[in-house]
Design an enzyme around this catalytic site. Sequence first.
Site, PDB file in Angstrom:
ATOM      1  N   LYS A 107      21.025  38.155 -55.257  1.00  0.00           N
ATOM      2  CA  LYS A 107      19.639  37.495 -55.052  1.00  0.00           C
ATOM      3  C   LYS A 107      18.733  37.178 -56.067  1.00  0.00           C
ATOM      4  O   LYS A 107      18.795  37.862 -57.132  1.00  0.00           O
ATOM      5  CB  LYS A 107      18.604  38.765 -53.985  1.00  0.00           C
ATOM      6  CG  LYS A 107      19.078  38.655 -52.604  1.00  0.00           C
ATOM      7  CD  LYS A 107      18.640  39.774 -51.718  1.00  0.00           C
ATOM      8  CE  LYS A 107      17.231  38.914 -51.276  1.00  0.00           C
ATOM      9  NZ  LYS A 107      17.156  37.736 -50.520  1.00  0.00           N
ATOM     10  N   SER A 108      17.988  36.061 -56.033  1.00  0.00           N
ATOM     11  CA  SER A 108      17.187  35.651 -57.290  1.00  0.00           C
ATOM     12  C   SER A 108      16.039  36.758 -57.754  1.00  0.00           C
ATOM     13  O   SER A 108      15.923  36.909 -58.852  1.00  0.00           O
ATOM     14  CB  SER A 108      16.502  34.423 -56.898  1.00  0.00           C
ATOM     15  OG  SER A 108      15.614  34.346 -55.948  1.00  0.00           O
ATOM     16  N   THR A 109      15.538  37.381 -56.577  1.00  0.00           N
ATOM     17  CA  THR A 109      14.565  38.206 -57.117  1.00  0.00           C
ATOM     18  C   THR A 109      15.170  39.376 -57.884  1.00  0.00           C
ATOM     19  O   THR A 109      14.310  39.758 -59.087  1.00  0.00           O
ATOM     20  CB  THR A 109      14.124  39.009 -55.775  1.00  0.00           C
ATOM     21  OG1 THR A 109      13.595  38.236 -54.931  1.00  0.00           O
ATOM     22  CG2 THR A 109      13.002  40.148 -56.147  1.00  0.00           C
ATOM     23  N   ALA A 111      17.986  38.752 -59.870  1.00  0.00           N
ATOM     24  CA  ALA A 111      18.529  38.190 -61.015  1.00  0.00           C
ATOM     25  C   ALA A 111      17.369  37.784 -61.882  1.00  0.00           C
ATOM     26  O   ALA A 111      17.566  37.663 -63.180  1.00  0.00           O
ATOM     27  CB  ALA A 111      19.180  36.712 -60.339  1.00  0.00           C
ATOM     28  N   ARG A 112      16.216  37.435 -61.353  1.00  0.00           N
ATOM     29  CA  ARG A 112      15.231  36.904 -62.557  1.00  0.00           C
ATOM     30  C   ARG A 112      14.654  38.248 -63.155  1.00  0.00           C
ATOM     31  O   ARG A 112      13.778  38.106 -64.242  1.00  0.00           O
ATOM     32  CB  ARG A 112      13.917  36.365 -61.821  1.00  0.00           C
ATOM     33  CG  ARG A 112      14.532  35.129 -61.192  1.00  0.00           C
ATOM     34  CD  ARG A 112      13.316  34.607 -59.726  1.00  0.00           C
ATOM     35  NE  ARG A 112      14.071  33.545 -58.952  1.00  0.00           N
ATOM     36  CZ  ARG A 112      13.519  32.458 -58.876  1.00  0.00           C
ATOM     37  NH1 ARG A 112      12.378  32.193 -59.576  1.00  0.00           N
ATOM     38  NH2 ARG A 112      14.029  31.650 -58.084  1.00  0.00           N
ATOM     39  N   GLU A 133      28.468  45.875 -56.655  1.00  0.00           N
ATOM     40  CA  GLU A 133      28.444  46.331 -58.325  1.00  0.00           C
ATOM     41  C   GLU A 133      27.236  45.796 -58.635  1.00  0.00           C
ATOM     42  O   GLU A 133      26.781  44.470 -58.394  1.00  0.00           O
ATOM     43  CB  GLU A 133      29.725  45.483 -58.940  1.00  0.00           C
ATOM     44  CG  GLU A 133      30.873  46.098 -58.429  1.00  0.00           C
ATOM     45  CD  GLU A 133      31.548  45.139 -57.200  1.00  0.00           C
ATOM     46  OE1 GLU A 133      31.220  44.206 -56.683  1.00  0.00           O
ATOM     47  OE2 GLU A 133      32.351  45.971 -56.366  1.00  0.00           O
ATOM     48  N   GLN A 152      23.047  38.071 -50.780  1.00  0.00           N
ATOM     49  CA  GLN A 152      23.306  37.197 -49.696  1.00  0.00           C
ATOM     50  C   GLN A 152      24.977  36.797 -49.357  1.00  0.00           C
ATOM     51  O   GLN A 152      25.604  36.372 -50.503  1.00  0.00           O
ATOM     52  CB  GLN A 152      22.722  35.705 -49.908  1.00  0.00           C
ATOM     53  CG  GLN A 152      22.646  34.723 -48.520  1.00  0.00           C
ATOM     54  CD  GLN A 152      22.002  33.495 -48.578  1.00  0.00           C
ATOM     55  OE1 GLN A 152      22.010  33.027 -49.636  1.00  0.00           O
ATOM     56  NE2 GLN A 152      21.037  33.137 -47.771  1.00  0.00           N
ATOM     57  N   GLN A 176      36.680  50.769 -45.376  1.00  0.00           N
ATOM     58  CA  GLN A 176      36.207  51.656 -46.245  1.00  0.00           C
ATOM     59  C   GLN A 176      34.627  52.142 -45.684  1.00  0.00           C
ATOM     60  O   GLN A 176      34.029  51.288 -45.185  1.00  0.00           O
ATOM     61  CB  GLN A 176      36.125  50.903 -47.609  1.00  0.00           C
ATOM     62  CG  GLN A 176      35.237  49.804 -47.580  1.00  0.00           C
ATOM     63  CD  GLN A 176      35.343  49.315 -49.278  1.00  0.00           C
ATOM     64  OE1 GLN A 176      35.764  49.651 -49.964  1.00  0.00           O
ATOM     65  NE2 GLN A 176      34.344  48.318 -49.272  1.00  0.00           N
TER      66      GLN A 176
END
EC number: 3.5.4.13
Length: 186
Positions: A107-109, A111-112, A133, A152, A176
């Site tokens: 998610k960009s939240t 990643a930023r 991970e 996502q 799993q």
Amino acid sequence: MGLKSDAWIRKMSHEKAMIVPFAEEQVGRGVVSYGVSSYGYDIRVGDEFKIFTNIGGTVVDPKNFDEKNVVDFKGDVCIVPPNSFALARTIEYFNMPDNVLAICLGKSTYARCGIIVNVTPFEPGFKGHITIEISNTTPLPAKIYANEGIAQVLFIEGDEPCEVTYADKKGKYQAQEGITLPRILK
């Protein structure tokens, strides 16, 4: 064929239990968003983590993984140390159709903030929780919020059936539960 929409994801989750539990709509007020979106599904991270540590002083070896390389943590907020790594799992359990591959993107939240999420593809026929991970690429500690969005998932339907599904080949991570460490079949 191709990338699947919110209507298809909703139908498959209701009729075939593709995603359990399933969030009908995008939930996003006051949390990192999760739930069904236009052409994907934002998965949530559970509250159990395995955080990599240097306490054992060993080398990380995917063919002979030493559990002393990680410490277990359970809580609403996981702090991933600077330039470190953690494993977690999804809240959702997946039952992948035999003609669908899923690809997961961070998610960009996160990643930023320098937090990179990696998940390998969900192969046709795969069933289970997804091990996530999480890399903190920053020189600062980073928070991961349990029970909120982390990545996502995009669902891609094949134009013809595959010859061998993940279930057919008895994949090593099939069914799993919890966080699964690296496995090598012997």
